[in-house]
Design a protein around this motif. Sequence first.
Motif, PDB file in Angstrom:
ATOM      1  N   PRO A  15       0.780  -1.016   0.049  1.00 23.14           N
ATOM      2  CA  PRO A  15      -0.043   0.001   0.168  1.00 23.14           C
ATOM      3  C   PRO A  15       0.775   1.338   0.085  1.00 23.14           C
ATOM      4  O   PRO A  15       0.483   2.455  -0.600  1.00 23.14           O
ATOM      5  CB  PRO A  15      -0.905  -0.249   1.310  1.00 23.14           C
ATOM      6  CG  PRO A  15      -0.913  -1.689   1.463  1.00 23.14           C
ATOM      7  CD  PRO A  15       0.341  -2.071   1.238  1.00 23.14           C
ATOM      8  N   GLU A  43      -6.870   2.693   1.825  1.00 20.71           N
ATOM      9  CA  GLU A  43      -6.729   4.061   1.771  1.00 20.71           C
ATOM     10  C   GLU A  43      -7.894   4.889   2.008  1.00 20.71           C
ATOM     11  O   GLU A  43      -8.616   5.374   1.070  1.00 20.71           O
ATOM     12  CB  GLU A  43      -5.932   4.629   0.564  1.00 20.71           C
ATOM     13  CG  GLU A  43      -4.536   3.908   0.294  1.00 20.71           C
ATOM     14  CD  GLU A  43      -4.041   4.376  -1.137  1.00 20.71           C
ATOM     15  OE1 GLU A  43      -4.138   5.673  -1.478  1.00 20.71           O
ATOM     16  OE2 GLU A  43      -3.321   3.629  -1.865  1.00 20.71           O
ATOM     17  N   SER A  67      -8.598   8.419   0.186  1.00 20.96           N
ATOM     18  CA  SER A  67      -8.212   8.500  -1.323  1.00 20.96           C
ATOM     19  C   SER A  67      -9.731   8.679  -1.789  1.00 20.96           C
ATOM     20  O   SER A  67     -10.698   8.304  -1.629  1.00 20.96           O
ATOM     21  CB  SER A  67      -7.731   7.461  -1.623  1.00 20.96           C
ATOM     22  OG  SER A  67      -7.522   7.672  -3.088  1.00 20.96           O
TER      23      SER A  67
END
Length: 306
Positions: free
Chosen positions: A33, A93, A96
Amino acid sequence: MTSTRLINSVGIGALEWLHAHRDGFRLEEDVDPEVGFLERFKPVGELALVCAVLFREGVAGSRQAQLARQLIDHAWRDTLDGGRMLVRGQRIEPLSSIPFEVYLPFKELGYSHPEIERTFRLNHRLESYAALEMTPVRRLGLSAFQRRFGLPPQPPESEVLGRTWLGRTPEPWTVEGHTAYDITHTVFHLTNWGEDPDGLPAPLAGYLATWLPAWLDDWLDLERWDLLGELLVVDACLPRPTLDERAWEGFAAAQQPDGAMPAMRTMPEAEPDELFDLIYHPTLVAAFASVLATSRVLTELAHAPA
């Protein structure tokens, strides 16, 4: 005016190549990631946007429409696993905006995943989400996507536009590659990817009408096909497109016999996976430019005096 046959042939070839190489729209599930798990989602979202434009404009032949539907079904079912990969990406995330931006064109094409939509609505209420630092054109795009999803844009697009390069209409001779891409995407967001040319404020439409022909000449001479393609899309987004014959002929000549479009100059030499990553975007842009310009040509012909 540029030949409709020439413009349309570019799109047919590009779509054929994209369909033949649809497995290139892949995700890397085991990637760390920290190096960007969501980076490979972007091509999938771009594919969905182009397919959405193709269906919206209604100028594709039955073969093109079939290929586009197979492409978008493959991307949703196999690449995104019916949306479950978007859920996973958002968990990795959480703040995001990429899963949201990828999901929206699929939703507009009739695909849905309730869990990811609940996550988006939750994120939208977070102050941290609104505070994410982005370039003005990225923020403009996110606000436009929020509006299309049915959420209040944060901030409204009108507040962001003046901070973009195009919104300030600076000296046109200062344009370079990164700036030009910002210009193209500002136009895409304001016109909803060519659907609403009147969404472009009159001063900006006038500025582009004056200077876009010179920019087309520049990037044609430089053989920057990816950027030239995006600028041809911008032309098709204008209230009065030029459909520049020289630019379109040069663009079409750069396309390979199998429909692939190099990003610049000639085709690179690379292994298949790497080659896909190098040329999928200019090939998608070729399909986008073709369908939008074809639609504009047919509209002008329909309104021409008998």
